[in-house]
Design an enzyme around this catalytic site. Sequence first.
Site, PDB file in Angstrom:
ATOM      1  N   SER A   1     147.387  38.679  52.878  1.00 23.44           N
ATOM      2  CA  SER A   1     148.068  39.160  54.075  1.00 23.44           C
ATOM      3  C   SER A   1     149.061  40.266  53.764  1.00 23.44           C
ATOM      4  CB  SER A   1     148.746  38.012  54.813  1.00 23.44           C
ATOM      5  OG  SER A   1     149.281  37.088  53.936  1.00 23.44           O
ATOM      6  N   HIS A  44     141.096  39.875  56.963  1.00 26.08           N
ATOM      7  CA  HIS A  44     142.372  39.217  57.228  1.00 26.08           C
ATOM      8  C   HIS A  44     142.251  38.310  58.450  1.00 26.08           C
ATOM      9  CE1 HIS A  44     146.788  39.379  58.570  1.00 26.08           C
ATOM     10  NE2 HIS A  44     146.677  38.527  57.575  1.00 26.08           N
TER      11      HIS A  44
HETATM   12  P1  NAD Z   1     147.642  27.729  50.561  1.00 35.79           P
HETATM   13  O1  NAD Z   1     148.757  27.632  49.579  1.00 35.79           O
HETATM   14  O2  NAD Z   1     147.589  26.779  51.682  1.00 35.79           O
HETATM   15  O3  NAD Z   1     146.242  27.630  49.800  1.00 35.79           O
HETATM   16  C1  NAD Z   1     145.947  28.304  48.621  1.00 35.79           C
HETATM   17  C2  NAD Z   1     144.900  27.482  47.895  1.00 35.79           C
HETATM   18  O4  NAD Z   1     144.476  28.226  46.755  1.00 35.79           O
HETATM   19  C3  NAD Z   1     145.428  26.149  47.364  1.00 35.79           C
HETATM   20  O5  NAD Z   1     144.582  25.111  47.772  1.00 35.79           O
HETATM   21  C4  NAD Z   1     145.393  26.323  45.858  1.00 35.79           C
HETATM   22  O6  NAD Z   1     145.116  25.111  45.165  1.00 35.79           O
HETATM   23  C5  NAD Z   1     144.268  27.316  45.708  1.00 35.79           C
HETATM   24  N1  NAD Z   1     144.335  28.002  44.412  1.00 35.79           N
HETATM   25  C6  NAD Z   1     145.413  28.463  43.763  1.00 35.79           C
HETATM   26  N2  NAD Z   1     145.048  29.019  42.595  1.00 35.79           N
HETATM   27  C7  NAD Z   1     143.709  28.909  42.512  1.00 35.79           C
HETATM   28  C8  NAD Z   1     142.748  29.278  41.530  1.00 35.79           C
HETATM   29  N3  NAD Z   1     143.109  29.887  40.412  1.00 35.79           N
HETATM   30  N4  NAD Z   1     141.457  29.004  41.773  1.00 35.79           N
HETATM   31  C9  NAD Z   1     141.072  28.386  42.908  1.00 35.79           C
HETATM   32  N5  NAD Z   1     141.946  27.981  43.860  1.00 35.79           N
HETATM   33  C10 NAD Z   1     143.245  28.267  43.661  1.00 35.79           C
HETATM   34  O7  NAD Z   1     147.686  29.243  51.072  1.00 35.79           O
HETATM   35  P2  NAD Z   1     147.072  29.822  52.423  1.00 35.79           P
HETATM   36  O8  NAD Z   1     148.110  29.814  53.458  1.00 35.79           O
HETATM   37  O9  NAD Z   1     145.765  29.195  52.667  1.00 35.79           O
HETATM   38  O10 NAD Z   1     146.873  31.358  52.010  1.00 35.79           O
HETATM   39  C11 NAD Z   1     145.808  31.776  51.221  1.00 35.79           C
HETATM   40  C12 NAD Z   1     145.678  33.277  51.312  1.00 35.79           C
HETATM   41  O11 NAD Z   1     145.499  33.656  52.672  1.00 35.79           O
HETATM   42  C13 NAD Z   1     146.890  34.044  50.841  1.00 35.79           C
HETATM   43  O12 NAD Z   1     146.460  35.233  50.230  1.00 35.79           O
HETATM   44  C14 NAD Z   1     147.633  34.345  52.122  1.00 35.79           C
HETATM   45  O13 NAD Z   1     148.452  35.476  52.021  1.00 35.79           O
HETATM   46  C15 NAD Z   1     146.488  34.601  53.061  1.00 35.79           C
HETATM   47  N6  NAD Z   1     146.772  34.425  54.488  1.00 35.79           N
HETATM   48  C16 NAD Z   1     147.554  33.409  54.930  1.00 35.79           C
HETATM   49  C17 NAD Z   1     147.798  33.261  56.286  1.00 35.79           C
HETATM   50  C18 NAD Z   1     148.624  32.110  56.796  1.00 35.79           C
HETATM   51  O14 NAD Z   1     148.977  32.113  57.980  1.00 35.79           O
HETATM   52  N7  NAD Z   1     148.910  31.137  55.977  1.00 35.79           N
HETATM   53  C19 NAD Z   1     147.234  34.158  57.193  1.00 35.79           C
HETATM   54  C20 NAD Z   1     146.412  35.182  56.723  1.00 35.79           C
HETATM   55  C21 NAD Z   1     146.194  35.306  55.371  1.00 35.79           C
END
Ligand code: NAD
Length: 706
Positions: free
Chosen positions: A427, A448
């Site tokens: 993001s 995204h």
């Molecule tokens: P989150 O922390 O809920 O999930 C991330 C997941 O990635 C976790 O389950 C973790 O165990 C896993 N992970 C970490 N390292 C890893 C690895 N080396 N190999 C495999 N899995 C691994 O985070 P999220 O909110 O789901 O966000 C994930 C991505 O999406 C980020 O880049 C974030 O910026 C983006 N994003 C988030 C939102 C939001 O509203 N949360 C919106 C759009 C984009």
Amino acid sequence: MIDYNVDSDGIATITWNVVNRPMNVMNADSNAAFAAAVKKAVADANVRGVIVASARKEFIAGADLAIILAVETVEESMALTDQISRLLRDIELSGKPFVAAINGVALGGGFEICLACHCRIAADSPHVQVGLPEVTLGLLPAAGGTQRLPRLIGIKNSLPYLLEGKKAGVRDALKLGMIDKVVPAGELLVQAKNWIMAQDGGPAIKPWDAKGFTVPGGKPQTPANQALFMGANAMLLSKTQGLYPAPEAILACVYDGCQGSIDAGLGIEQRHFARLATSVTTRNMIQSLFYSMGDANRLASRPKDVPPSDYKKLGVLGAGMMGAGIAYTAAQSGLEVVLLDTTVEAASKGKGYSAALLEGSVKKGRMSTDKAETILRLITPTANYNDLAECDFIIEAVFEDRAVKAEVLKKIEAVIPNTTVIATNTSTLPVTSLAEYVSRPQDFIGLHFFSPVERMPLLEVIKGKKTSPQTIAKGLDMAKRLRKTPIVVEDCRSFYCNRAFALFVYEALIMLKEGVAPALIENATRQTGLPMPPLALVDEVSVELLYKATKAAMDDLGDQYKPQPQDEVLTKFVEELGRLGKKVGKGFYDYEGGKKKLWSGLSEVYPVAAEQPTVEEIKTRILFVQAVEAARCVEEGIVAPKDADVGSILGWGFPVAYGGAISLIDTVGAAKFAAECDRLADAYGERFLPPPQLRDIAAKGQRYIR
Ligand code: NAD
């Protein structure tokens, strides 16, 4: 276009078959041909009854909105509705029995034709839906819908269909009396004919043209209906903030129109419609919700010469909040999903998200257990990269951490075919910078998603510097497969939606710092039509998240970072006060026992100034700061104007009454908007300064859209 046929029993069949359009729609040509066929049937002494049918999958999908956008004056509107209204009255008063044979969707004007017929018979098919969805585009049903439906099924039952644009399948429609009979699809025309043959030969007459007719359930002023109108008025106003005139006009049509004769009611309806059809709000809604969103859903900006992609297996890296939502959405669309996390347990927990949602659907009766199990079986949780070997598309959604993303990107490249597209759901990190971690940057793209993925319809498709047109096409194909509305966005910090949205909430933090009363900020913003007031919203997404995003920008940009007035507020709340937002039970609000109220200590941190701005001034600041940032994004080539509107409406709930963040500028008028921005820039800061392209559009008297 309209086929006409009379059989040996004197049954005329008028068949809608608008072959030059994707669907049966009502426009000048089809309406004229229909009118001619009706006239012919009514005038022919050998015709004893008329079936109105369709040769296409749908019955009639409604009016072609282009004819409504072409209307510029009240007189033009009256002429348009008068024509169709007279035609439908001619059907009702012809004396010959007309029956609608409804084989598929009959919406808007299409259902109004059915309502004017003496009988409505529908095929027993899930494709049949009837309804009057005009309100969703800021309109009202202007071919008698607001008059005939309440007279047919009563005021109480008709209001949800008129005010919310609800659609009914055959069972509900039959139960309410919106249709008279449901028959097997193959027997539709035969049964329609049988109904005519069974009439006694006397003149067909509509209930409201018979002596002594009363509206089922009583007139509007019966005590029960009176209470209904009072409640509906109050509810509407709290929902629309007075920004959307259509539901109010519909209520007025029903209330006033059901007092007397149907003809008087039809006149009232036409006058209200003319006001709506020529209003800026309605035109904004039609342009953005129908045309701009329609273009996005049709993938109008997809590179044309790339063959369509056919996906089978999606790899999702990271089974956290986003990864789990993406996996669920993909499985729902029938894709096989390999969901990878650091451990099988973590990946299975991500799959559990789908299990819970599917279980909920089964419990609510929206899905069969079999279907839920089939969907769930499509998701394979794993911690083994080799399981991704057959994926034809990868979406990474691991932690927002450059090093973690770099590591997983390297690992997947080692196992996937060299034709597989790799997408990142980052993001904040520029896609171009993440593309450096893969050997095929041309096949790398940003997708995204918004949270919660399964509910948010928008997808920003981000082009990195090296992303190829083929990959953009493939990304858009994936968006379509996942039933998302995609907008194409050039790479930049925070992309388009988060960038413009952030300015909205930051403006509230800046006001707080200036001493504007917090309740005033919240309530004035509510009146703009935005779905949630900004301080509550910051708590919801978490103060800490915005603080971290700011910190990340500072780290990435180093000396180039320009300190912003809201930085201090975020730092104070996170570092000094530990008020990180709703997730810890305290932010700008206090959260106790499921209730929230503005934190009483706010005024000690930011004392309320003796002089407060007007509600209008706050509304202007809140709306204009988003629009001017959207204009900057358009000028920088980050997003096209129509996509900027779509993104603002679907991404953060920008009020559709204004048509979206860019259409707001057209609505105000570019020159007036620019002048107001100059005033705001002098008073509050250079974030309001209009970009040169906006000044240019203003100077030339142009618009961004249309
Ligand atoms: P989150 O922390 O809920 O999930 C991330 C997941 O990635 C976790 O389950 C973790 O165990 C896993 N992970 C970490 N390292 C890893 C690895 N080396 N190999 C495999 N899995 C691994 O985070 P999220 O909110 O789901 O966000 C994930 C991505 O999406 C980020 O880049 C974030 O910026 C983006 N994003 C988030 C939102 C939001 O509203 N949360 C919106 C759009 C984009």
